[in-house]
Each structure stands twice: as structure tokens, then as C-alpha cells.
Design an enzyme around this catalytic site. Structure first.
Site, PDB file in Angstrom:
ATOM      1  N   ALA A  55      12.704  44.404   6.020  1.00  0.00           N
ATOM      2  CA  ALA A  55      12.492  45.940   5.245  1.00  0.00           C
ATOM      3  C   ALA A  55      13.384  46.015   4.222  1.00  0.00           C
ATOM      4  O   ALA A  55      13.224  46.204   3.037  1.00  0.00           O
ATOM      5  CB  ALA A  55      12.090  47.134   6.258  1.00  0.00           C
ATOM      6  N   ASP A  72       9.292  48.286  10.198  1.00  0.00           N
ATOM      7  CA  ASP A  72       8.887  48.326   8.804  1.00  0.00           C
ATOM      8  C   ASP A  72       8.323  49.567   8.234  1.00  0.00           C
ATOM      9  O   ASP A  72       8.314  49.903   7.065  1.00  0.00           O
ATOM     10  CB  ASP A  72       7.822  46.972   8.627  1.00  0.00           C
ATOM     11  CG  ASP A  72       8.657  45.817   8.677  1.00  0.00           C
ATOM     12  OD1 ASP A  72       8.854  45.364   9.811  1.00  0.00           O
ATOM     13  OD2 ASP A  72       9.084  45.354   7.877  1.00  0.00           O
ATOM     14  N   ASN A 102       6.499  47.207  13.577  1.00  0.00           N
ATOM     15  CA  ASN A 102       7.622  46.043  13.432  1.00  0.00           C
ATOM     16  C   ASN A 102       6.854  44.631  13.731  1.00  0.00           C
ATOM     17  O   ASN A 102       5.700  44.667  13.931  1.00  0.00           O
ATOM     18  CB  ASN A 102       8.500  46.486  14.648  1.00  0.00           C
ATOM     19  CG  ASN A 102       9.802  45.596  14.258  1.00  0.00           C
ATOM     20  OD1 ASN A 102      10.346  45.527  13.113  1.00  0.00           O
ATOM     21  ND2 ASN A 102      10.471  44.972  15.227  1.00  0.00           N
ATOM     22  N   LYS A 103       7.629  43.686  13.443  1.00  0.00           N
ATOM     23  CA  LYS A 103       7.195  42.295  13.690  1.00  0.00           C
ATOM     24  C   LYS A 103       6.103  41.908  14.716  1.00  0.00           C
ATOM     25  O   LYS A 103       6.414  42.771  15.961  1.00  0.00           O
ATOM     26  CB  LYS A 103       8.661  41.525  13.917  1.00  0.00           C
ATOM     27  CG  LYS A 103       8.243  39.878  14.033  1.00  0.00           C
ATOM     28  CD  LYS A 103       7.329  39.388  13.005  1.00  0.00           C
ATOM     29  CE  LYS A 103       7.607  39.454  11.663  1.00  0.00           C
ATOM     30  NZ  LYS A 103       6.891  39.171  10.745  1.00  0.00           N
TER      31      LYS A 103
HETATM   32  O1  MRU Z   1       8.107  39.511   8.227  1.00  0.00           O
HETATM   33  P1  MRU Z   1       9.633  39.905   8.272  1.00  0.00           P
HETATM   34  O2  MRU Z   1      10.723  38.690   8.665  1.00  0.00           O
HETATM   35  O3  MRU Z   1       9.988  40.645   7.074  1.00  0.00           O
HETATM   36  O4  MRU Z   1       9.773  40.977   9.542  1.00  0.00           O
HETATM   37  C1  MRU Z   1      10.923  41.526   9.569  1.00  0.00           C
HETATM   38  C2  MRU Z   1      10.694  42.651  11.056  1.00  0.00           C
HETATM   39  O5  MRU Z   1       9.931  43.020  11.262  1.00  0.00           O
HETATM   40  C3  MRU Z   1      12.075  43.461  10.834  1.00  0.00           C
HETATM   41  O6  MRU Z   1      12.016  43.784  12.245  1.00  0.00           O
HETATM   42  C4  MRU Z   1      12.075  44.700  10.149  1.00  0.00           C
HETATM   43  O7  MRU Z   1      11.673  44.495   8.773  1.00  0.00           O
HETATM   44  C5  MRU Z   1      13.230  45.586  10.148  1.00  0.00           C
HETATM   45  S1  MRU Z   1      14.764  44.589   9.301  1.00  0.00           S
HETATM   46  C6  MRU Z   1      15.873  45.749   9.567  1.00  0.00           C
END
Ligand code: MRU
Length: 368
Positions: free
Chosen positions: A64, A253, A263-264
Site C-alpha cells: 500500500a 491495505d 490485507n493480503k
Molecule cells: O498485493 P500486494 O502485494 O500489494 O499486497 C500487499 C499487502 O497486502 C500488504 O500487507 C499491505 O499492502 C501493507 S504494505 C506495508
């Protein structure tokens, strides 16, 4: 798209690279292509709206905070190329690109947050000659990057108060330096602990299907000299049951007003398992990721991704039968009642989150 590739060697540590930067001479957004890590380190220069959109959509730049910084530099690069003195023409094109870049990924609020900040600069300076306005946009993009570094360090300081030397920490996906500009969010307490000799034992979930944990978190923590162990996503219960984990730190996110957190994909499973084994579950969230306009997790749009990420990407051969139905959401929402605390740059928020997150924003509004 221009490449500046180099094979990994031991001379330059991955943590010495800028995840996102601006090439002022060439008027280009520079990113470290994260789809190639850890086997290849390649900086790429992006100059067109399509190149920038693709880089975000394809996760060449991801996480993010990094997406937000890339969008800010990206829209500056596009705006800076515009050859007009007319504010109306300039702003018309600016908003077209803003909407286009904003459509690259829907879940991480930092993308629209950063673009809206850049938009605010245009609107607040509509009376300036266009060349001066361009300079203001560049300054704002650098400010967003600098802030990200300060914010992540603060999150690290607050997060470090929640753990003690020798603790076992589990993390999911990559909310590390590669997902931001320095320190990361979930990894910030780990990096600060490493600087202070805390000797954490970190367990990194591999994070199917795009393996951000295996390719990125394991890589950057190892490069920092952290004691890190890679586990598959289905092993978190085993390591928690073994008593190896004292805390979970994850990134996010988008945080809804009630504390529900996107989040992921797989994060909510880890949270449920952590609750079962009485392990505190901490979400590390820059305030730029908190979205009061979204009341609960139900209002968070979850990005759906192509089937081949599950069936064949990263594998030598296809891993599933042709024609199989695939469900591939990129994120899930962890219910607020599974979250022990949300760690921000203004302090730690605990339940009830509606009130505690508001207090965090009140603190943010106060002169520091
Ligand atoms: O699909 P991505 O790799 O962009 O997903 C990232 C995540 O889910 C992270 O945990 C989130 O963006 C936080 S990053 C500090």
C-alpha cells in the site's frame, strides 16, 4: 519502459535500493521491479500512463505505501510532460490520468489517498503559472515519500513497545521495506529491534499465490541479518501451537472506521488462529491507510485477480487441470474483534476501534 538491470551480487544489499524514486533528468518514475525478486534486481523507468498503470496492476510496485508513493511520482511525471500554460487544459488532463491510475488496484486506499493529495495541490494552486504548479507537484510527491519513511519509523517505535527481546514474531505477505520506502510497516518493529539487538525469531508466511512472503519478506529480512524462517501459509497454527510465536504483525491495505482491516489474502486465517492460541495480533497501519469513509469491512472492495496466478504462475509446469474454476481474491478482511491493536504513527489503538481511531486522528490534527 527502460531497464537498468543487474544480477544480484553481494556488493549491494537489497535494502540499499530505493523501492520508488524519481529520475528528474529523464522525467521518469523509477521502481524496483518486485516481480523479479529475489533472483534478479532490476530498476525500471516508467514514463507513460500505461506503463505506470501496468506496473501497479502487475505488482511490479506493490504494498500500500509504495503504491501511493509511485502514484504520486507517476502523476507528477505525466503532468510535467504537459506542454501547456493553460490551467484548464492542464487540470483536465491531470484528472484524466488521476482517474486512470486510480483504477489500477481497488483495495489499497493509499493509491487514491496519494492521488487525491496531488489533486489537492493542483486545486489549491490553480492561480499559479503552470511551471510553478509543476514544481509544487514535485515537492508534494517527495513529501509523500519522506513522510512514509518517518511514519514507518514511528510505527516501528510503537510496535517495539509491544514485544520483548527474543520474541517470536509471525508476519504474512510483505509489509516490509519493499512495500514502502524504508522500514516497512509490519517489519518496522523488527528492523528497529534488530538495530537494538532484540534477537527476534521471525516466521514469514510464504503467502500464496504471489509469494510475497517467500520472495520479498524472507529476502529482505535475511538481507538485514534477521533470524527469519520461511513457512507455508498452512503452518501458522503449527508454529503457534508449538509456542514459538509471541506476536503477529501484519500490514494493511485499508482499515474501515470500525477497525475491520483488509490485507493480503490469508491474513484473516492467521488472525483466527492467533486468537485460538492467545497470540496478540497487531495490524500496523499508517493513518493514510485508515478510511473513515468506509464504515465496516463489508464496504471494502476486494480485488479479484486472474486464475493463472493460482494455477501456473511461479511453477515450472501448470499445477491444476485445464479449465478448473478458480477463486482468486487478492485480499481478505480481518474482523475487528480478531485484532488486538492497530499500531499507527500516532500511537496504538485498541477496541473499541471506532473511538480509538478517532482519537488517533485528533492527535494527528494537533500541532506536533
Ligand atoms: O498485493 P500486494 O502485494 O500489494 O499486497 C500487499 C499487502 O497486502 C500488504 O500487507 C499491505 O499492502 C501493507 S504494505 C506495508
Amino acid at each position: 519502459m527502460e531497464k537498468n538491470g543487474m544480477k544480484n551480487n553481494m556488493e549491494k544489499n537489497i535494502l540499499e535500493y530505493e523501492t520508488v524514486d524519481l529520475d528528474e533528468e529523464q522525467n521518469a518514475l523509477i521502481i524496483l521491479d518486485q516481480t523479479l525478486l529475489p533472483s534478479k534486481t532490476e530498476l525500471i523507468r516508467l514514463k507513460t500512463a500505461k506503463e505506470i498503470w501496468d506496473a501497479i496492476y502487475l505488482l511490479k510496485v506493490r504494498g500500500a505505501p509504495a503504491i501511493g508513493v509511485a502514484a504520486a511520482f507517476g502523476i507528477y511525471v505525466l503532468a510535467n510532460r504537459l506542454d501547456t500554460e493553460d490551467y484548464g487544459v492542464f487540470y483536465g488532463k491531470f484528472t484524466e490520468w488521476k482517474d486512470y491510475l486510480d483504477s489500477a488496484r481497488p483495495t489499497a486506499v493509499n493509491l487514491s489517498w496519494a492521488l487525491n493529495r496531488m489533486d489537492g495541490v493542483c486545486r489549491a494552486n490553480s492561480g499559479l503559472p503552470v511551471p510553478q504548479l509543476k514544481r509544487r507537484l514535485k515537492e508534494e510527491a517527495y513529501a509523500i515519500k519522506e513522510e512514509d519513511i518517518r511514519v514507518c519509523r514511528k510505527i516501528g517505535e510503537y510496535g517495539l513497545e509491544l514485544v520483548k527481546p527474543g520474541d517470536g514474531i509471525l508476519t504474512h505477505c510483505n509489509a516490509g521495506q519493499l512495500a514502502a520506502c524504508r522500514y516497512g510497516t509490519a517489519t518496522a518493529p523488527i528492523y528497529l529491534g534488530q538495530e537494538r539487538g532484540y534477537g527476534f525469531r521471525v516466521f514469514a508466511d510464504e503467502t500464496r499465490p504471489l509469494l510475497q512472503g517467500a520472495r520479498l519478506t524472507a529476502y529482505e529480512l535475511q538481507a538485514a541479518g534477521v533470524d527469519v524462517t520461511l513457512i507455508c501459509d498452512n503452518m501458522s497454527a503449527a508454529v503457534m501451537k508449538n509456542g514459538w510465536i509471541n506476536a503477529v504483525f501484519v500490514g494493511c491495505d485499508r482499515v474501515a472506521a470500525n477497525g475491520d482491516t483488509a490485507n493480503k489474502i490469508g491474513t484473516s486465517v492467521v488472525a483466527a488462529v492467533a486468537k485460538q492460541y492467545h497470540v496478540p495480533f497487531y495490524v500496523c497501519a499508517p493513518t493514510s491507510t485508515i478510511d473513515f469513509a468506509t464504515e465496516t469491512g463489508e464496504g471494502i472492495r476486494i480485488e479479484q485477480r486472474p486464475a493463472d496466478e493460482v494455477t501456473q504462475m511461479w511453477y515450472k509446469e501448470r499445477m491444476a487441470p485445464e479449465g478448473i474454476k478458480v477463486y482468486n481474491p487478492a485480499f481478505d478482511v480481518t474482523d475487528h474483534d480478531l485484532i488486538t491493536a492497530i499500531v499507527t504513527e500516532y500511537g496504538v489503538a485498541r477496541a473499541p476501534f471506532k473511538e480509538s481511531l478517532r482519537r488517533i486522528f485528533d492527535k494527528k490534527a494537533m500541532p506536533q
